[in-house]
Scaffold this motif. Structure first.
Motif, short mmCIF file in Angstrom:
data_model
loop_
_atom_site.label_atom_id
_atom_site.label_comp_id
_atom_site.label_asym_id
_atom_site.label_seq_id
_atom_site.Cartn_x
_atom_site.Cartn_y
_atom_site.Cartn_z
N VAL A 1 40.91 83.32 -42.32
CA VAL A 1 40.93 82.30 -42.96
C VAL A 1 40.64 80.93 -41.78
O VAL A 1 41.55 81.07 -40.50
N VAL A 2 39.79 80.27 -41.59
CA VAL A 2 39.62 79.09 -40.83
C VAL A 2 39.63 77.74 -41.53
O VAL A 2 38.68 77.54 -42.38
N VAL A 3 40.51 76.88 -41.33
CA VAL A 3 40.72 75.59 -42.14
C VAL A 3 40.22 74.70 -41.02
O VAL A 3 41.06 74.14 -40.10
N THR A 4 38.97 73.98 -41.30
CA THR A 4 38.38 72.99 -40.29
C THR A 4 39.04 71.73 -40.24
O THR A 4 39.27 71.19 -39.36
N GLU A 5 39.22 71.11 -41.63
CA GLU A 5 40.21 69.98 -41.64
C GLU A 5 40.97 69.81 -43.14
O GLU A 5 40.66 70.55 -44.04
N PHE A 6 42.09 69.20 -42.92
CA PHE A 6 43.13 68.95 -43.91
C PHE A 6 43.21 67.45 -44.10
O PHE A 6 43.79 66.88 -43.31
N GLU A 7 42.81 66.92 -45.24
CA GLU A 7 42.91 65.57 -45.34
C GLU A 7 43.58 65.03 -46.63
O GLU A 7 43.60 65.95 -47.60
N VAL A 8 44.21 64.11 -46.61
CA VAL A 8 45.03 63.43 -47.66
C VAL A 8 44.39 61.79 -47.96
O VAL A 8 44.25 61.30 -47.25
N PHE A 9 44.25 61.58 -49.36
CA PHE A 9 44.08 60.41 -49.75
C PHE A 9 44.97 59.93 -50.69
O PHE A 9 45.44 60.74 -51.68
N VAL A 10 45.12 58.57 -50.96
CA VAL A 10 46.00 58.24 -51.84
C VAL A 10 45.27 56.95 -52.85
O VAL A 10 44.44 56.19 -52.16
N ALA A 11 45.62 56.70 -54.00
CA ALA A 11 45.03 55.69 -54.74
C ALA A 11 46.32 54.88 -55.47
O ALA A 11 47.27 55.40 -56.02
N THR A 12 46.26 53.46 -55.39
CA THR A 12 47.21 52.96 -56.11
C THR A 12 47.17 52.70 -57.64
O THR A 12 45.97 52.93 -58.20
N GLN A 13 48.16 52.30 -58.22
CA GLN A 13 48.07 52.05 -59.54
C GLN A 13 46.94 51.03 -60.20
O GLN A 13 46.40 50.99 -61.19
N GLU A 14 46.83 50.00 -59.28
CA GLU A 14 45.90 48.94 -59.61
C GLU A 14 44.48 49.32 -59.45
O GLU A 14 43.60 48.74 -60.40
N LYS A 15 44.29 50.30 -58.58
CA LYS A 15 42.94 50.69 -58.28
C LYS A 15 42.78 52.51 -58.13
O LYS A 15 42.87 52.83 -57.06
N PRO A 16 43.12 52.89 -59.07
CA PRO A 16 43.12 54.49 -59.39
C PRO A 16 41.88 55.29 -58.70
O PRO A 16 42.19 56.56 -58.46
N ASP A 17 40.86 54.63 -58.60
CA ASP A 17 39.80 55.53 -58.02
C ASP A 17 39.34 54.95 -56.70
O ASP A 17 38.28 55.16 -56.25
N GLY B 1 41.29 82.82 -28.85
CA GLY B 1 40.32 81.44 -29.09
C GLY B 1 41.37 80.26 -29.34
O GLY B 1 42.67 80.30 -29.48
N ASP B 2 40.61 79.21 -29.57
CA ASP B 2 41.14 77.94 -29.78
C ASP B 2 41.14 77.63 -31.41
O ASP B 2 40.51 77.05 -31.90
N PHE B 3 42.38 78.16 -31.82
CA PHE B 3 42.49 78.09 -33.63
C PHE B 3 43.94 77.34 -33.89
O PHE B 3 44.34 78.13 -34.74
N LYS B 4 44.55 76.67 -33.17
CA LYS B 4 45.70 76.18 -33.21
C LYS B 4 45.82 75.24 -34.62
O LYS B 4 44.76 74.48 -34.99
N ILE B 5 46.66 74.97 -35.21
CA ILE B 5 46.94 74.14 -36.45
C ILE B 5 46.63 72.90 -35.99
O ILE B 5 46.01 72.04 -37.12
N ALA B 6 46.80 72.11 -34.82
CA ALA B 6 46.47 70.70 -34.63
C ALA B 6 44.83 70.50 -34.89
O ALA B 6 44.49 69.53 -35.15
N ASN B 7 44.07 71.61 -34.82
CA ASN B 7 42.63 71.55 -34.98
C ASN B 7 42.38 70.85 -36.37
O ASN B 7 41.35 70.53 -36.74
N ALA B 8 43.31 71.27 -37.28
CA ALA B 8 43.02 70.96 -38.72
C ALA B 8 43.19 69.38 -39.04
O ALA B 8 42.59 68.96 -40.17
N ILE B 9 43.61 68.62 -38.21
CA ILE B 9 43.95 67.22 -38.23
C ILE B 9 43.23 66.40 -37.09
O ILE B 9 43.58 65.21 -36.98
N ASP B 10 42.43 66.99 -36.48
CA ASP B 10 41.65 66.31 -35.25
C ASP B 10 40.29 65.66 -35.54
O ASP B 10 39.64 65.02 -34.74
N GLY B 11 40.05 65.75 -36.63
CA GLY B 11 38.46 64.92 -37.20
C GLY B 11 37.21 65.44 -36.45
O GLY B 11 36.16 65.10 -36.80
N LYS B 12 37.44 66.88 -36.16
CA LYS B 12 36.31 67.59 -35.67
C LYS B 12 35.92 68.80 -36.44
O LYS B 12 36.58 69.77 -36.57
N PRO B 13 34.76 68.43 -37.16
CA PRO B 13 34.55 69.90 -37.84
C PRO B 13 34.23 70.90 -37.38
O PRO B 13 34.18 72.03 -38.04
#
Length: 208
Positions: A76-92, A111-123
């Motif tokens: 398995v290769v996870v290229t990016e892990f991303e998190v977003f939040v929405a407030t109660q006032e603006k749920p979308d 090869g270069d497959f360290k976990i830090a690569n999943a949050i480096d913003g590089k696809p």
């Protein structure tokens, strides 16, 4: 550290895989294994404060050789892990959450497959689990740059698996969050990562 498993409000695979929710709140991918895939999970926020998110890639009998991945060799290769939040006032109105550090119980060393690569913003980079070399489930923890103190009505998580290595997706995932200020994964000295992984999974979840 107490982890709250996310009970999904909605879940989807953006490129066409079928996602099924299991009794343990994990999500099982089936159907055609796409060359690239993105898992999207949206949930009501289970906590008023968030400090980290945990991703588990779990084994399942329908995965390749009963392992963790859906590729021909179960890697398995996870290229990016991303998190977003929405407030109660603006749920979308989704706001990106900055992730400052990442930890995994296993990384591919060829090869270069360290976990830090999943949050480096590089696809073009990614975290590989070496599923072809070491069977078993995987755990990764992603720490927020700053704790989210304000109540968030919803959380959205994207697990991007868009590697040049086609079909390298998890077959089963589970997500959890914590409000703990101190995370042993980022502070332990001399403790093997596989031991830490067991310690940090609640007793009722040690089913692999």
């Amino acid at each position: 550290v107490s982890w709250e498993v996310i009970d999904q409000e909605t879940f989807t695979a953006k490129n066409g895989s079928t996602m099924t929710k299991l009794d343990d709140k994990s999500l099982l991918a089936s159907g055609k294994n796409q060359a690239k895939e993105i898992y999207e999970v949206i949930s009501a926020s289970p906590l008023e404060k968030l400090t980290a998110v945990r991703l588990e890639g779990l084994t399942h009998e329908t995965n390749t050789a009963g392992k963790t991945g859906r590729s021909s060799n179960s890697n398995v290769v996870v290229t990016e892990f991303e998190v977003f939040v929405a407030t109660q006032e603006k749920p979308d109105d989704w706001m990106p959450v900055k992730l400052s550090a990442a930890w995994a119980d296993h990384e591919q060393t060829n090869g270069d497959f360290k976990i830090a690569n999943a949050i480096d913003g590089k696809p073009q980079t990614g975290w590989a689990i070496a599923g072809h070399e070491k069977p078993g489930s995987r755990t990764a923890v992603f720490r927020l740059e700053k704790p989210l103190e304000q109540p968030a009505s919803r959380v959205k998580i994207l697990v991007r698996q868009e590697s040049v290595y086609a079909n390298h997706q998890f077959g089963r995932i589970r997500l959890a969050v914590t409000d703990a200020d101190s995370l042993p994964q980022f502070h332990a000295q001399g403790v093997p990562s596989d031991v830490l992984a067991v310690i940090q999974i609640e007793t009722d979840q040690r089913n692999e």
